[in-house]
Design a protein around this motif. Structure first.
Motif: not given
Length: 210
Positions: A118, A120-122, A124-126, A128-130, A133, A144
């Motif tokens: 979980k 590591k998935i978070g 990857l989201k960071h 992406y946003v950085y 986004g 979260y």
């Protein structure tokens, strides 16, 4: 250079060399041994190299240095050195209650069964946003979900300082409430100051440590 990194580079070099051999001398694949070697060079070794590379990067992603490499996280790194024992993250970092090299990961990983996945998935989201986004400002970064006492108790449960602390034992209902997450460890009146990034300009900083 670490041994795993050196081994990965050697394997990549071997893979490239073998592929080059088969490109310039395709007749080698006419024999059974040549076919096996071609399979290793074109499929097995690339998969192995990709797996080792991914594993190495995931391990690196656990480091405090990696977490603080984004400029919006810089204030959180500074908050680890605030010279005030009431600041929870600073007290843990400066007193080595968590591994300093993996401080962020140690405290912000869910210690349930799939917590590492979980996290590591978070991460990857960071990323992406950085990069794709609109990152929030440091003072507007939010968790979260509410911080679970489980992450604190992973280390502190059973510790004498926790079980026999004057504040924890003053109310007989407090420890059971903390263990069942009915009262948060970081609630008002307890360890409420974690990363006070808004007031860093007024803070004193610890100069010790590595």
């Amino acid at each position: 250079m670490t041994m795993p990194t050196l081994l990965l580079l050697v394997l990549i070099g071997m893979t490239i060399a073998l592929i080059a051999v088969f490109v310039f001398r395709p007749q080698i694949t006419q024999t059974q041994a040549g076919k096996i070697a071609a399979f290793l060079a074109l499929f097995a070794l690339p998969v192995l190299c990709a797996g080792m590379g991914a594993s190495s990067e995931l391990l690196h992603a656990k480091s405090t240095k990696f977490c603080l490499s984004c400029h919006i996280m810089k204030p959180y790194g500074q908050s680890l050195r605030v010279d005030d024992p009431t600041h929870l993250a600073a007290a843990h970092f400066q007193n080595r209650r968590v591994p300093t090299d993996d401080a962020c990961y140690s405290c912000h990983t869910n210690y349930a069964m799939f917590g590492g996945i979980k996290a590591k998935i978070g991460g990857l989201k960071h990323i992406y946003v950085y990069y794709l986004g609109t990152p929030p400002s440091p003072e507007n970064i939010k968790l979260y979900e509410p911080y679970n006492n489980r992450e604190c108790l992973h280390c502190h449960a059973g510790a004498r300082s926790f079980e026999e602390g004057a504040v924890h034992t003053a109310d007989p209902e407090l420890l059971p409430a903390l263990r069942t997450n009915k009262v948060s460890c970081i609630s008002s009146g307890c360890h409420e100051v974690v990363h006070d990034v808004k007031d860093l300009k007024n803070a004193k900083f610890w100069k010790g440590g590595s």
